[in-house]
Design a protein around this motif. Structure first.
Motif, short mmCIF file in Angstrom:
data_model
loop_
_atom_site.label_atom_id
_atom_site.label_comp_id
_atom_site.label_asym_id
_atom_site.label_seq_id
_atom_site.Cartn_x
_atom_site.Cartn_y
_atom_site.Cartn_z
N VAL A 10 -2.62 33.82 12.07
CA VAL A 10 -2.39 32.46 12.59
C VAL A 10 -1.08 31.90 12.07
O VAL A 10 -0.35 31.19 12.76
N HIS A 11 -0.74 32.29 10.86
CA HIS A 11 0.50 31.80 10.23
C HIS A 11 1.74 32.14 11.06
O HIS A 11 2.76 31.45 10.99
N GLN A 12 1.65 33.21 11.86
CA GLN A 12 2.81 33.60 12.68
C GLN A 12 3.25 32.48 13.63
O GLN A 12 4.40 32.43 14.04
N ASP A 13 2.33 31.57 13.96
CA ASP A 13 2.69 30.43 14.83
C ASP A 13 3.36 29.30 14.05
O ASP A 13 3.73 28.28 14.63
N GLU A 28 0.71 31.05 1.05
CA GLU A 28 0.40 31.97 -0.03
C GLU A 28 -1.11 32.18 -0.06
O GLU A 28 -1.88 31.32 0.37
N HIS A 29 -1.53 33.35 -0.52
CA HIS A 29 -2.95 33.65 -0.67
C HIS A 29 -3.27 33.64 -2.16
O HIS A 29 -2.46 34.09 -2.97
N MET A 30 -4.45 33.15 -2.49
CA MET A 30 -4.83 33.13 -3.91
C MET A 30 -6.33 33.41 -4.03
O MET A 30 -7.12 32.92 -3.21
N VAL A 44 0.86 25.99 2.48
CA VAL A 44 -0.59 26.21 2.53
C VAL A 44 -0.95 27.30 1.54
O VAL A 44 -0.31 28.36 1.50
N THR A 45 -1.97 27.04 0.71
CA THR A 45 -2.55 28.09 -0.13
C THR A 45 -3.92 28.41 0.45
O THR A 45 -4.79 27.54 0.50
N SER A 46 -4.11 29.63 0.92
CA SER A 46 -5.41 30.04 1.43
C SER A 46 -6.17 30.70 0.28
O SER A 46 -5.68 31.65 -0.33
N VAL A 47 -7.33 30.16 -0.01
CA VAL A 47 -8.09 30.62 -1.18
C VAL A 47 -9.25 31.50 -0.71
O VAL A 47 -10.04 31.11 0.16
N GLU A 79 -15.85 41.50 1.93
CA GLU A 79 -15.37 41.83 3.28
C GLU A 79 -15.05 40.57 4.06
O GLU A 79 -14.05 40.47 4.77
N THR A 80 -15.95 39.58 3.97
CA THR A 80 -15.78 38.33 4.72
C THR A 80 -14.41 37.72 4.42
O THR A 80 -13.73 37.22 5.32
N PHE A 81 -14.01 37.79 3.15
CA PHE A 81 -12.78 37.10 2.78
C PHE A 81 -11.52 37.98 2.89
O PHE A 81 -10.42 37.43 2.90
N GLN A 82 -11.68 39.31 3.01
CA GLN A 82 -10.52 40.11 3.42
C GLN A 82 -10.23 39.79 4.88
O GLN A 82 -9.06 39.61 5.27
N PHE A 83 -11.29 39.67 5.69
CA PHE A 83 -11.14 39.31 7.10
C PHE A 83 -10.50 37.93 7.21
O PHE A 83 -9.58 37.70 8.00
N TRP A 84 -10.97 37.00 6.41
CA TRP A 84 -10.40 35.64 6.35
C TRP A 84 -8.89 35.72 6.11
O TRP A 84 -8.09 35.12 6.82
N ARG A 85 -8.50 36.49 5.09
CA ARG A 85 -7.07 36.61 4.74
C ARG A 85 -6.26 37.18 5.90
O ARG A 85 -5.18 36.69 6.23
N ASP A 86 -6.82 38.21 6.55
CA ASP A 86 -6.10 38.85 7.67
C ASP A 86 -5.89 37.85 8.81
O ASP A 86 -4.81 37.78 9.40
#
Ligand SMILES: NC(=O)c1ccc[n+]([C@@H]2O[C@H](COP(=O)([O-])OP(=O)(O)OC[C@H]3O[C@@H](n4cnc5c(N)ncnc54)[C@H](O)[C@@H]3O)[C@@H](O)[C@H]2O)c1
Ligand SMILES: CC(C)[C@H](C(=O)O)[C@@H](O)C(=O)O
Ligand SMILES: [Mg+2]
Length: 356
Positions: free
Chosen positions: A207-210, A217-219, A185-188, A195-202
């Motif tokens: 969720v990835h821990q599951d 990867e983040h991009m 998965v690439t999360s864009v 701020e909205t997308f730092q929160f998105w990344r966090d």
């Protein structure tokens, strides 16, 4: 099985008619009922999403949607513009997960504007969050600028926002989809600025821990746009917000040869869904009988697979599409020398005839 057919505007009725013919040719007993949306809804009933059309969509097992929009309605107040039909359906039906698979059929390698070696074998899945972000955030409007260097002037403003649960549920959709494919998965996002997308990344990282079996990867979105045309095959599943997903999926469409090839599924939490091509109403070619109906026909196949539990029938449609492409039939958007140019209805005929 009841299917709501919402053709809409421009090429919408032309391409939807072909998908309906293909569905009818499967020999199942689908109950199909049609209603006006978009400019057609406004013209006939004074609203882009007339209550009866919304009720039909809500009561059906699945919705097949064409496209909405017409420049002649661009000066209407926003609530009455054709695009409110699709935005309203997404919101009212809770269709938060938009799946846009970009697959290059080998026969179309030469139709893409990119070099064949860059796109051949392409099979990526863009998962676009569809009911949040700046599309639906409030407040929004035009007001007198309250402060700063432009104080006192008029300013337009919108609100970008995502609630935690909205990010969690789309992240789960992406990781689960990746599990059934290439497990990447690439999360864009735009976490470096917004701020909205730092929160998105966090939250995506949490969720990835599951999903220890899936690589994440983040991009940043600007880099993602560049990588999509530089080395698109490096992607497997892309998950992103509503606005970035809108833009990146049109970009990915060209990797498949034409935007007329990109289907989509918009799903709620129970896989009830609306199915539509990723393109718009194409007013520039409407009424000419030359629009490519394959994105809509392939959207009907996605409907059979995701909402109607009829995977074998979906396979039949997809195999028929592959066969007509192998036969060399092409609408003008995917035409190249040595192939046979056909119109919308002829392409529909060919898919019907190729069904086995
Ligand atoms: N979901 C939707 O209903 C939807 C999606 C996108 C745009 N729109 C609306 O559609 C209208 C036109 O928007 P636009 O021109 O930016 O985008 P568009 O996707 O309608 O068209 C962009 C270009 O792609 C071509 N094209 C699109 N679909 C095609 C097909 N099936 N076969 C061959 N060529 C195709 C068009 O001719 C045009 O040159 C606007 O009112 C817009 O708001 C609606
Ligand atoms: C017509 C418009 C509201 C829509 C969107 O922006 O979501 C379209 O571009 C799409 O990609 O489905
Ligand atoms: Mg779009």
């Amino acid at each position: 099985m009841k299917i709501a057919i919402l053709p809409g505007d421009g090429i919408g009725p032309e391409i939807t008619a072909q998908a309906v013919r293909v569905l009818n040719a499967l020999g199942e007993n689908f109950e199909m009922e049609q209603a006006d949306v978009g400019g057609a809804g406004y013209a006939a009933h004074g609203h882009p999403l007339p209550p009866a059309s919304l009720a039909l969509a809500k009561g059906a097992d699945a919705v097949l949607f064409g496209a909405v929009g017409d420049y002649k309605y661009d000066t209407l107040e926003r609530a009455l513009r054709p695009e409110q039909a699709i935005l309203g359906l997404r919101r009212e039906l809770g269709l938060f997960a938009n799946l846009r698979p970009a697959i290059l059929y080998p026969e179309l390698a030469g139709a893409s504007t990119l070099k064949p070696e860059v796109v051949s074998g392409l099979d990526i899945l863009i998962i676009r969050e569809l009911t949040g972000d700046i599309y639906f955030g409030k407040p929004r409007g035009v007001r007198e600028c309250p402060d700063g260097p432009f104080k006192g002037e008029r300013e337009g403003f919108d609100t970008m926002r995502y609630a935690e649960s909205e990010i969690r549920r789309i992240a789960h959709v992406a990781f689960q989809a990746a599990r059934k494919r290439g497990k990447r998965v690439t999360s864009v996002d735009k976490a470096n600025v917004l701020e909205t997308f730092q929160f998105w990344r966090d939250i995506v990282t949490e969720v990835h821990q599951d999903y220890a079996d899936v690589e994440l990867e983040h991009m940043y979105v600007d880099n993602a746009a560049m990588q999509l045309v530089r080395a698109p095959k490096k992607f497997d599943v892309i998950v992103t917000g509503n606005m970035f997903g809108d833009i990146l999926s049109d970009c990915a469409a060209m990797l498949t040869g034409s935007i007329g090839m990109l289907p989509s599924a918009s799903l709620d939490a129970n896989n009830k869904g609306l199915y539509e091509p990723s393109h718009g109403s194409a007013p520039d070619i409407a009424g000419k009988g030359i629009a490519n109906p394959l994105a809509t026909i392939l959207s009907a196949a996605m409907m059979l697979r995701y909402s109607l539990n009829m995977a074998a029938q979906a396979d039949r449609i997809e195999a028929a599409v592959k066969q007509v492409l192998a036969q060399g039939l092409r609408t003008p958007d995917i035409y190249e020398a040595g192939t046979t140019k056909v119109g919308t209805a002829e392409m529909g005929d060919a898919v019907v005839n190729a069904l086995r």
